[in-house]
Design a protein around this motif. Structure first.
Motif, PDB file in Angstrom:
ATOM      1  N   GLY A   1      38.804  44.791  38.383  1.00 11.49           N
ATOM      2  CA  GLY A   1      37.422  44.361  38.214  1.00 11.49           C
ATOM      3  C   GLY A   1      37.337  42.884  37.893  1.00 11.49           C
ATOM      4  O   GLY A   1      37.632  42.465  36.779  1.00 11.49           O
ATOM      5  N   ARG A   2      36.940  42.094  38.847  1.00 10.92           N
ATOM      6  CA  ARG A   2      36.887  40.651  38.630  1.00 10.92           C
ATOM      7  C   ARG A   2      35.766  40.236  37.683  1.00 10.92           C
ATOM      8  O   ARG A   2      35.835  39.215  37.030  1.00 10.92           O
ATOM      9  N   ARG A   3      34.710  41.041  37.609  1.00 17.37           N
ATOM     10  CA  ARG A   3      33.626  40.758  36.672  1.00 17.37           C
ATOM     11  C   ARG A   3      33.800  41.688  35.489  1.00 17.37           C
ATOM     12  O   ARG A   3      34.144  42.852  35.640  1.00 17.37           O
ATOM     13  N   ARG A   4      33.517  41.173  34.306  1.00 18.35           N
ATOM     14  CA  ARG A   4      33.844  41.877  33.070  1.00 18.35           C
ATOM     15  C   ARG A   4      33.265  43.285  33.017  1.00 18.35           C
ATOM     16  O   ARG A   4      33.883  44.209  32.520  1.00 18.35           O
ATOM     17  N   PHE A   5      32.037  43.469  33.529  1.00 15.84           N
ATOM     18  CA  PHE A   5      31.422  44.788  33.463  1.00 15.84           C
ATOM     19  C   PHE A   5      31.288  45.401  34.858  1.00 15.84           C
ATOM     20  O   PHE A   5      30.402  46.181  35.135  1.00 15.84           O
ATOM     21  N   SER A   6      32.224  45.066  35.723  1.00 17.94           N
ATOM     22  CA  SER A   6      32.194  45.575  37.089  1.00 17.94           C
ATOM     23  C   SER A   6      32.383  47.087  37.099  1.00 17.94           C
ATOM     24  O   SER A   6      33.105  47.655  36.287  1.00 17.94           O
ATOM     25  N   TRP A   7      31.746  47.752  38.059  1.00 12.18           N
ATOM     26  CA  TRP A   7      31.847  49.210  38.170  1.00 12.18           C
ATOM     27  C   TRP A   7      33.269  49.664  38.426  1.00 12.18           C
ATOM     28  O   TRP A   7      33.635  50.792  38.107  1.00 12.18           O
ATOM     29  N   ASN A   8      34.096  48.798  39.024  1.00 12.94           N
ATOM     30  CA  ASN A   8      35.450  49.215  39.363  1.00 12.94           C
ATOM     31  C   ASN A   8      36.480  48.701  38.361  1.00 12.94           C
ATOM     32  O   ASN A   8      37.662  48.611  38.666  1.00 12.94           O
TER      33      ASN A   8
END
Length: 281
Positions: A123-130
């Motif tokens: 997950g490249r974004r802190r709160f990414s779904w993956n």
């Protein structure tokens, strides 16, 4: 392995994302979270040496006592790379899935599973779904496999178990279905009091049925059954696992039996126990 002294508590922070490796409250899942103060972010170092004098890193959760494991027969969830990572028991003399090797190429470490895959964040974004934690092959090496080890200082005294929680303990099955509630877990508690040096007898287990997940209620039950008051409840997650002081409520998804060893305060065995100071900077 210098970053991992035996029995030390540590956090593992993703260098890329800044989030921490967490043991989920169910005792099975492993994930990433920003909360560094939760006991689920603490892992206890267990340095394991096999019959060939090879030393491996084992990490067991300070919350559940269960070990960080690579489930290399199970693909990662959709959107994540590699194979699942989970918590499991140390229930055989040697369990390959919980054995790790440490590689330190710089100001971070790589954790290589004995199956050759590396622990990685997703997950490249802190709160990414993956977002999540997996193991992945060397060919997919990236900064997502870089981990910073943060030692956790020890508390001087046992902090105790969490306060009582509100949970339905006798809800009829139809009520759970009607209101969409999960029925309270029912499990066997196998327990005994340790000797003063912290050892115990494998033939000395007693057993009772316990409903719910409150470690506070479990403590009360053991006070009555053991007829002692001042002791530390320790959980053993598998026959070959080390004892872990119980600092959280009971995991909800880890089977039908929980092994608890009571170590009386003011004994050499209690003096050997360590408790992470989760509020330390």
């Amino acid at each position: 392995m210098d970053y991992f002294p035996d029995r030390q508590h540590v956090r593992l922070r993703s260098l890329e994302l800044g989030t921490y490796l967490h043991a989920a409250a169910d005792g099975i899942e492993v994930g990433l979270h920003t909360d560094r103060a939760s006991v689920t972010a603490a892992w206890t170092v267990h340095r394991y040496q096999n019959e060939h004098d090879n030393t491996y890193l084992l990490l067991h959760s300070a919350a559940s006592g269960r070990y960080l494991a690579a489930a290399t027969n199970t693909r990662a969830p959709r959107g994540q790379s590699g194979f699942r990572v989970e918590q499991r028991e140390f229930d055989e003399p040697e369990v390959a899935s919980i054995m790790w090797q440490v590689i330190r190429p710089g100001n971070f470490v790589l954790l290589r599973h004995v199956g050759a895959n590396f622990l990685r964040a997703n997950g490249r974004r802190r709160f990414s779904w993956n977002s999540g934690v997996t193991v992945d092959k060397f060919q997919n090496m990236s900064t997502m496999m870089h981990w910073v080890v943060e030692p956790i200082p020890a508390l001087q005294a046992y902090p105790g178990v969490p306060a009582p929680i509100a949970e339905p303990l006798s809800s009829p099955q139809f009520t759970c279905i009607l209101f969409g509630r999960d029925p309270p877990p029912v499990r066997a508690i196998r327990f005994q009091r340790a000797n003063d040096d912290g050892t115990f007898n494998e033939d000395g287990w007693r057993e009772f049925q316990f409903t719910g997940s409150s470690s506070y209620r479990l403590l009360y039950e053991l006070i009555i059954r053991l007829d002692i008051v001042n002791f530390v409840m320790c959980v053993r997650a598998g026959r070959y696992a080390r004892l872990t002081p119980l600092l959280s409520n009971l995991p909800s998804g880890t089977g039908n039996t929980l092994y608890i060893v009571a170590i009386h305060n003011m004994t050499p065995g209690a003096d050997e126990l360590r408790f992470p100071d989760m509020g330390a900077a």
